[in-house]
Design a protein around this motif. Structure first.
Motif, short mmCIF file in Angstrom:
data_model
loop_
_atom_site.label_atom_id
_atom_site.label_comp_id
_atom_site.label_asym_id
_atom_site.label_seq_id
_atom_site.Cartn_x
_atom_site.Cartn_y
_atom_site.Cartn_z
N UNK A 152 -80.45 53.21 -23.64
CA UNK A 152 -81.16 52.41 -22.64
C UNK A 152 -80.87 50.93 -22.75
N UNK A 153 -79.92 50.54 -23.59
CA UNK A 153 -79.56 49.13 -23.71
C UNK A 153 -80.49 48.38 -24.65
N UNK A 154 -80.47 47.09 -24.54
CA UNK A 154 -81.27 46.21 -25.39
C UNK A 154 -82.75 46.36 -25.05
N UNK A 155 -83.57 46.60 -26.08
CA UNK A 155 -85.00 46.75 -25.85
C UNK A 155 -85.59 45.45 -25.30
N UNK A 156 -86.49 45.54 -24.33
CA UNK A 156 -87.10 44.34 -23.74
C UNK A 156 -87.77 43.45 -24.78
N UNK A 157 -88.25 44.02 -25.88
CA UNK A 157 -88.92 43.22 -26.91
C UNK A 157 -88.00 42.13 -27.46
N UNK A 158 -86.70 42.40 -27.50
CA UNK A 158 -85.77 41.40 -28.02
C UNK A 158 -85.68 40.17 -27.12
N UNK A 159 -85.90 40.37 -25.84
CA UNK A 159 -85.81 39.26 -24.90
C UNK A 159 -87.15 38.56 -24.69
N UNK A 160 -88.22 39.17 -25.16
CA UNK A 160 -89.55 38.61 -24.97
C UNK A 160 -89.89 37.48 -25.92
N UNK A 161 -89.03 37.19 -26.86
CA UNK A 161 -89.29 36.15 -27.86
C UNK A 161 -88.09 35.23 -27.97
N UNK A 162 -88.00 34.23 -27.10
CA UNK A 162 -86.84 33.33 -27.10
C UNK A 162 -86.58 32.68 -28.47
N UNK A 163 -87.63 32.52 -29.29
CA UNK A 163 -87.43 31.90 -30.61
C UNK A 163 -86.50 32.71 -31.49
N UNK A 164 -86.43 34.02 -31.25
CA UNK A 164 -85.53 34.85 -32.04
C UNK A 164 -84.06 34.45 -31.86
N UNK A 165 -83.78 33.79 -30.74
CA UNK A 165 -82.39 33.47 -30.40
C UNK A 165 -82.06 32.01 -30.58
N UNK A 166 -83.04 31.16 -30.90
CA UNK A 166 -82.82 29.73 -30.94
C UNK A 166 -81.77 29.29 -31.96
N UNK A 167 -81.67 29.97 -33.09
CA UNK A 167 -80.76 29.55 -34.13
C UNK A 167 -79.33 30.05 -33.92
N UNK A 168 -79.12 30.87 -32.91
CA UNK A 168 -77.78 31.39 -32.67
C UNK A 168 -76.94 30.37 -31.90
N UNK A 169 -75.70 30.20 -32.31
CA UNK A 169 -74.84 29.26 -31.56
C UNK A 169 -74.48 29.83 -30.19
#
Length: 173
Positions: free
Chosen positions: A156-173
């Motif tokens: 089903x692809x990337x779980x929506x929970x991963x996109x619900x928290x923008x802070x999880x992605x802030x440190x990625x270049x």
């Protein structure tokens, strides 16, 4: 089509096949894990797969005996570079920094945010983790391998929970 191609590859290379239940014949699992590997797994890599949540080396046949196994894909592509001490060359080929590479690990378990246990009940196991030494341009590069999952109709692809928290992605270049 992908699985049929893998079966033809096994047949061309004299790899005996079996079904998921272990019956010999024309299934999509190699009769032995060793037949499905380009080179034997290091002891460290075997320990990493045994310590992970996926059970990739459990059972008979084990999941990594599948001709279409994504964890096998990770091992066959990246184990060579780790065992051969060629990680800087791998990094250059991938377009990531080659200075300061400390090592490569399979199925590395990472901590996750304690306050998000409901959305993420298990710690993630990264297929491939390339770690860097302190002071290097990056802390790590994480690689998730997928072979045919996207075409199975069950993914089903990337779980929506991963996109619900923008802070999880802030440190990625």
């Amino acid at each position: 089509s992908i699985r049929e191609s893998q079966a033809r590859w096994a047949d061309r290379n004299g790899i005996q096949r079996q079904g998921r239940g272990g019956a010999p014949g024309t299934g999509l699992y190699a009769r032995s894990l060793e037949d499905n590997l380009f080179l034997p797994l290091s002891k460290r890599t075997v320990q990493a797969f045994r310590g992970a949540d996926g059970g990739e080396l459990d059972g008979s046949p084990c999941k990594m005996q599948a001709l279409h196994s994504s964890s096998l894909l990770a091992a066959n592509v990246f184990e060579y570079w780790g065992q051969g001490g060629c990680l800087p060359e791998l990094a250059q080929a991938m377009g990531i920094p080659s200075d300061g590479i400390a090592g490569i690990e399979f199925e590395k378990r990472l901590a996750h945010a304690e306050n998000h246990r409901k959305e993420f009940p298990r710690r993630p196991n990264l297929d491939v983790h390339i770690g860097y030494s302190p002071g290097a341009p990056l802390d790590a590069v994480a690689i998730e391998c997928k072979f045919s999952e996207a075409y199975s109709g069950r993914h089903s692809g990337l779980r929506p929970a991963y996109l619900g928290y923008p802070r999880l992605w802030e440190q990625l270049p």
